[in-house]
Design an enzyme around this catalytic site. Structure first.
Site, PDB file in Angstrom:
ATOM      1  N   MET A 114      -5.804 -12.344 -26.194  1.00  0.00           N
ATOM      2  CA  MET A 114      -4.840 -12.955 -26.901  1.00  0.00           C
ATOM      3  C   MET A 114      -4.359 -13.883 -28.198  1.00  0.00           C
ATOM      4  O   MET A 114      -3.412 -13.631 -29.087  1.00  0.00           O
ATOM      5  CB  MET A 114      -3.775 -13.445 -25.862  1.00  0.00           C
ATOM      6  CG  MET A 114      -4.552 -14.636 -25.792  1.00  0.00           C
ATOM      7  SD  MET A 114      -4.196 -16.329 -24.105  1.00  0.00           S
ATOM      8  CE  MET A 114      -2.201 -16.181 -24.346  1.00  0.00           C
ATOM      9  N   ARG A 158      -3.544 -10.480 -29.555  1.00  0.00           N
ATOM     10  CA  ARG A 158      -2.102  -9.805 -29.150  1.00  0.00           C
ATOM     11  C   ARG A 158      -1.194 -11.081 -30.003  1.00  0.00           C
ATOM     12  O   ARG A 158      -0.103 -10.626 -30.607  1.00  0.00           O
ATOM     13  CB  ARG A 158      -2.093 -10.490 -27.901  1.00  0.00           C
ATOM     14  CG  ARG A 158       0.116  -9.499 -27.253  1.00  0.00           C
ATOM     15  CD  ARG A 158       0.282  -8.608 -27.192  1.00  0.00           C
ATOM     16  NE  ARG A 158       1.906  -7.860 -27.123  1.00  0.00           N
ATOM     17  CZ  ARG A 158       2.596  -7.881 -27.186  1.00  0.00           C
ATOM     18  NH1 ARG A 158       2.882  -8.753 -29.053  1.00  0.00           N
ATOM     19  NH2 ARG A 158       3.523  -7.626 -27.226  1.00  0.00           N
ATOM     20  N   ASP A 165     -14.110 -19.968 -24.828  1.00  0.00           N
ATOM     21  CA  ASP A 165     -13.619 -21.109 -24.608  1.00  0.00           C
ATOM     22  C   ASP A 165     -12.684 -21.053 -25.555  1.00  0.00           C
ATOM     23  O   ASP A 165     -12.488 -20.375 -26.794  1.00  0.00           O
ATOM     24  CB  ASP A 165     -14.105 -22.100 -25.905  1.00  0.00           C
ATOM     25  CG  ASP A 165     -15.448 -23.370 -24.722  1.00  0.00           C
ATOM     26  OD1 ASP A 165     -15.160 -23.230 -23.650  1.00  0.00           O
ATOM     27  OD2 ASP A 165     -16.776 -23.491 -24.473  1.00  0.00           O
TER      28      ASP A 165
END
Length: 400
Positions: A41, A130, A316
């Site tokens: 993402m 994305r 992370d």
């Protein structure tokens, strides 16, 4: 479909993409070079990128379905949330580290893969996010620049960095990849000159993934007094999903649970554990129990020794560094509430990625058997066509 030129804004952003040395399809290896595209993402690298990041995120009906008002509500929500989210990124250093870690993981994996699979070498790392740079179109422009496609053919592997498949995450990234592939290479172009794609679409119980998680948990368990260690509750936390997606038949909850159980088996089922869900957005029903509620509930009941494990994240980012570390753990108010390290630069994890990629390259398969099966309640024609495309790539792999 007519082949479209790469938009000029993509080339203007080319410096934002993951840069690799130019390659050609006439390398000495029998089937190389191979592009290894890490999909995730993403996250804003600076606070100034937060607005665009949220705009793309809330425009994505695969991730956050808002119905017929998506085009109106998405921008409205993103604008209202931007100042708050900017402060959260400021609190973790001014931006997300996900790009740094993804580029590190992909680069290190390719070095190992070159040794494991010389016949498909050199393996070239790319990143396709994305919602943040480098976007999918940035990555595709870089592929062209490096000698893939545009009549030169070549092999590329879309390697999802979501270990557990969801239509909202991996599915959304594949929809975006399929969209840009059609725009930039065209449906009717000569297949011999196009990039041949395959997909690593899920890997929830790979032994290396399980081992990497287990090692990090063991390291955190060792920080508790020995007499308390066996009673520490392990709380596995994963990004939640809207119940509308879950009820459609999305495989994500089952695959996350499979990862959790595999890790617990590796740990000898030596601690009590639960799976909970984080990052709910908006008033609609989402998969629970929520991580924050779970931690507060246990602490109030006197169970103050807890380890949070981000089980669906490979590095992370805001969900670990802010949501877990600065919200959930701070609100718990107990020094016994801790978090296991994220996978980040774990050598065990990176070697696992190389093993997954090597087995995929040797398999001759374009995707898993699971990927070709639609969710029970899926009515998306885009999802159907995307799946048909990637499944159909297998016939091209057989002639390479």
């Amino acid at each position: 479909m007519k082949q479209l030129p790469v938009p000029s804004h993509v080339y203007q952003r080319r410096s934002m993409a993951t840069l690799v040395p130019p390659v050609t399809q006439s390398s000495t290896s029998s089937r190389g070079p191979t592009a290894m595209v890490f999909m995730n993402m993403g996250g804003p690298s600076t606070t100034g990128e937060v607005g665009d990041f949220l705009s793309r995120l809330f425009a994505d009906a695969d991730l956050i379905p808002l119905g017929r008002l998506q085009s109106y509500l998405g921008p409205l929500i993103s604008r209202r949330r931007t100042p708050k989210i900017q402060k959260q990124y400021e609190a973790i250093g001014g931006g997300s580290p996900i790009r740094k870690w993804t580029e590190h993981q992909s680069s290190e994996m390719c070095k190992i893969l070159d040794q494991m699979s010389p016949e498909t070498a050199p393996h070239k790392p790319y990143v396709a996010f994305r919602y943040a740079h480098p976007l999918t179109e940035d990555m595709y422009a870089q592929l062209f620049q490096d000698g893939f496609g545009r009549g030169k053919g070549g092999r590329a592997v879309a390697f999802t960095q979501y270990p557990q498949y969801s239509c909202s995450t991996t599915g959304s990234s594949l929809n975006e990849l399929w969209k840009w592939r059609n725009r930039l290479e065209g449906k009717s172009a000569d297949p011999a000159g196009q990039i041949t794609w395959s997909v690593i679409d899920r890997w929830p119980v790979h032994p290396g993934l399980v081992e990497a998680f287990a090692r990090n948990i063991e390291e955190q368990l060792a920080t508790y007094p020995e007499e308390k260690r066996k009673d520490v509750v392990l709380l596995f936390s994963a990004h939640s999903l809207p119940m509308s997606v879950v009820n459609r038949g999305d495989t994500y909850p089952a695959e996350v649970a499979a990862t959790v159980y595999a890790v617990m088996q590796r740990l000898g089922l030596g601690n009590p554990y639960r799976l909970c869900w984080q990052s709910q957005v908006g008033p609609s029903a989402w998969l629970g129990a929520q991580t924050s509620d779970t931690v507060q509930g246990y602490v109030k009941k006197g169970q103050t020794d807890l380890i949070l494990i981000p089980i669906a994240f490979t590095s992370d980012h805001i969900e670990t560094l802010f949501e877990l570390d600065q919200e959930v753990m701070h609100e718990a108010g107990s020094p016994g509430v801790k978090r296991a390290e994220s996978l980040n630069g774990s050598r065990i994890f990176i070697e696992a990625l190389a093993d997954i990629a090597h087995k995929h390259l040797m398999s001759g398969e374009s995707c898993s058997r699971q990927m070709g099966l639609r969710c029970q309640g899926c009515v998306s024609e885009r999802c159907l066509e995307q799946k048909k495309f990637f499944v159909g790539q297998e016939r091209l792999l057989s002639v390479r």
